[in-house]
Design a protein around this motif. Structure first.
Motif, mmCIF file in Angstrom:
data_model
loop_
_atom_site.group_PDB
_atom_site.id
_atom_site.type_symbol
_atom_site.label_atom_id
_atom_site.label_comp_id
_atom_site.label_asym_id
_atom_site.label_seq_id
_atom_site.Cartn_x
_atom_site.Cartn_y
_atom_site.Cartn_z
ATOM 1 N N SER A 28 -105.675 -11.505 52.726
ATOM 2 C CA SER A 28 -106.331 -10.213 52.913
ATOM 3 C C SER A 28 -107.752 -10.286 52.378
ATOM 4 O O SER A 28 -108.058 -11.096 51.491
ATOM 5 N N LEU A 29 -108.616 -9.453 52.903
ATOM 6 C CA LEU A 29 -110.011 -9.475 52.486
ATOM 7 C C LEU A 29 -110.508 -8.085 52.150
ATOM 8 O O LEU A 29 -109.972 -7.088 52.618
ATOM 9 N N ALA A 30 -111.526 -8.050 51.319
ATOM 10 C CA ALA A 30 -112.107 -6.775 50.897
ATOM 11 C C ALA A 30 -112.799 -6.103 52.071
ATOM 12 O O ALA A 30 -113.373 -6.767 52.940
ATOM 13 N N HIS A 31 -112.756 -4.773 52.102
ATOM 14 C CA HIS A 31 -113.485 -4.020 53.113
ATOM 15 C C HIS A 31 -114.991 -4.236 52.942
ATOM 16 O O HIS A 31 -115.513 -4.169 51.815
ATOM 17 N N GLY A 32 -115.674 -4.441 54.041
ATOM 18 C CA GLY A 32 -117.122 -4.555 53.973
ATOM 19 C C GLY A 32 -117.770 -3.309 53.408
ATOM 20 O O GLY A 32 -118.723 -3.386 52.626
ATOM 21 N N MET A 33 -117.226 -2.121 53.757
ATOM 22 C CA MET A 33 -117.853 -0.900 53.280
ATOM 23 C C MET A 33 -117.555 -0.625 51.810
ATOM 24 O O MET A 33 -118.294 0.108 51.169
ATOM 25 N N TYR A 34 -116.502 -1.197 51.279
ATOM 26 C CA TYR A 34 -116.310 -1.108 49.826
ATOM 27 C C TYR A 34 -117.430 -1.883 49.131
ATOM 28 O O TYR A 34 -118.067 -1.380 48.192
ATOM 29 N N LEU A 35 -117.689 -3.098 49.594
ATOM 30 C CA LEU A 35 -118.746 -3.923 49.005
ATOM 31 C C LEU A 35 -120.102 -3.245 49.169
ATOM 32 O O LEU A 35 -120.895 -3.159 48.220
ATOM 33 N N ALA A 36 -120.378 -2.739 50.388
ATOM 34 C CA ALA A 36 -121.664 -2.094 50.646
ATOM 35 C C ALA A 36 -121.835 -0.832 49.810
ATOM 36 O O ALA A 36 -122.896 -0.606 49.216
ATOM 37 N N SER A 37 -120.804 -0.004 49.753
ATOM 38 C CA SER A 37 -120.898 1.254 49.016
ATOM 39 C C SER A 37 -121.180 0.998 47.547
ATOM 40 O O SER A 37 -121.990 1.694 46.923
ATOM 41 N N ARG A 38 -120.534 0.003 47.012
ATOM 42 C CA ARG A 38 -120.684 -0.274 45.583
ATOM 43 C C ARG A 38 -122.067 -0.829 45.256
ATOM 44 O O ARG A 38 -122.717 -0.379 44.308
#
Length: 314
Positions: free
Chosen positions: A222-232
């Motif tokens: 599984s991989l992290a959501h791109g928007m989680y990384l971007a939002s943070r």
């Protein structure tokens, strides 16, 4: 372009469930694979933010609690309308397994969580990619008076899907060598990071939920959501600055969970003050870059009149 009015923001869980059912019958329906995007926009009027969901989002991305919507949350709020386009029978690419490549966002003014909002989404720029076919989904958030508050363009890749009418570009040359800068932060993401973001955002894409569900769609884990990384990272870059701003992020390699991500944010300062920031995130062991991007003030000609104030929630 015609407009389809939706009665409410769609539930992402139902859209994904429908996509799973469609995939069980056939990877591409007879209407898919034509190379044509729907000549239609989807729109929801009078949508209102759920304060509890906003608070959960702010906590998850370590954003201070304010009455104004973080720019990443606006994407999360608008995303289901864009996804409802991708879930249509006449959308030429399969919804499941889409890979997030890039975001470009303009955030014109602060959006208070009580404001009724109109969300409009459409698809454009279907194009070949060396690994499949990519498409851009555009979401626009406006006030009741028609003022554009936020506009986002997201690029997604249907990996391994090559449409007959879409040319495949030549293979890309070798990537420039990445030399990591000195990190300003280190993120430790557990195996449950994808599930945690899914619960807050509603984005239950199986590639983010577990090793098994990700493997079923061709991912090793599984991989992290791109928007989680971007939002943070964008929240960290803009939290001490005011004014309308824009940002972009490119995702170069997935963050497989669990993971440690090294992050560097560099502010650019001029005589007039902050002129923007650049950021990058990478795997500190392999030295492989995961994402990079910029945040910058919007020039006066690009932004509506009016200031931008952070405002802390009482």
């Amino acid at each position: 372009m015609s407009t389809t009015q939706l009665t409410e923001i769609p539930a992402l869980g139902k859209l994904y469930a429908g996509a799973v059912g469609s995939a069980a019958k056939s990877r591409l329906s007879p209407a898919k694979g034509t190379g044509l995007l729907p000549a239609d926009r989807h729109e929801v009027r009078g949508a209102v933010v759920d304060l509890a969901k906003l608070t959960d989002f702010q906590r998850l991305v370590l954003h201070s609690a304010t009455d104004y919507l973080p720019t990443g949350y606006v994407h999360t709020f608008a995303f289901p309308v864009a996804m409802s386009l991708m879930a249509r029978e006449d959308f030429p690419l399969p919804l499941l397994g889409m890979v997030h490549l890039r975001n470009v966002v303009q955030h014109f003014r602060p959006i208070h969580y009580t404001e009724p909002l109109t969300v409009t989404a459409w698809a454009e720029n279907l194009d070949g990619h060396r690994a499949g076919t990519q498409v851009e989904l555009v979401a626009e958030v406006t006030s009741d008076a028609g003022e554009v508050l936020w506009r986002g363009r997201s690029t997604y890749l249907a990996k391994g899907v090559f449409l007959p009418k879409i040319d495949r570009p030549a293979a890309a040359g070798p990537r420039p060598e990445f030399i990591p800068p000195l990190p300003t932060a280190s993120w430790r993401l557990g195996a449950d990071a994808g599930r945690n973001y899914a619960r807050v955002s509603g984005d239950f894409n199986p590639i983010h939920l577990s090793r098994l569900s990700a493997k079923a769609l061709g991912m090793k884990r599984s991989l992290a959501h791109g928007m989680y990384l971007a939002s943070r990272v964008v929240a960290d870059a803009v939290q001490t600055h005011e004014g309308p701003f824009e940002w972009s992020i490119d995702f170069e390699s997935p963050v497989f969970l669990p993971a440690t991500v090294a992050v560097a944010i560099t502010d650019e300062e001029q005589d007039a003050g902050w002129s923007g920031s650049s950021f990058t995130g990478w795997n500190p062991r392999s030295q492989r870059r995961h994402f990079s991007g910029i945040v910058a003030p919007l020039v006066s000609g690009d932004a509506p009149a009016g200031g931008f104030a952070a405002g802390t929630r009482a």
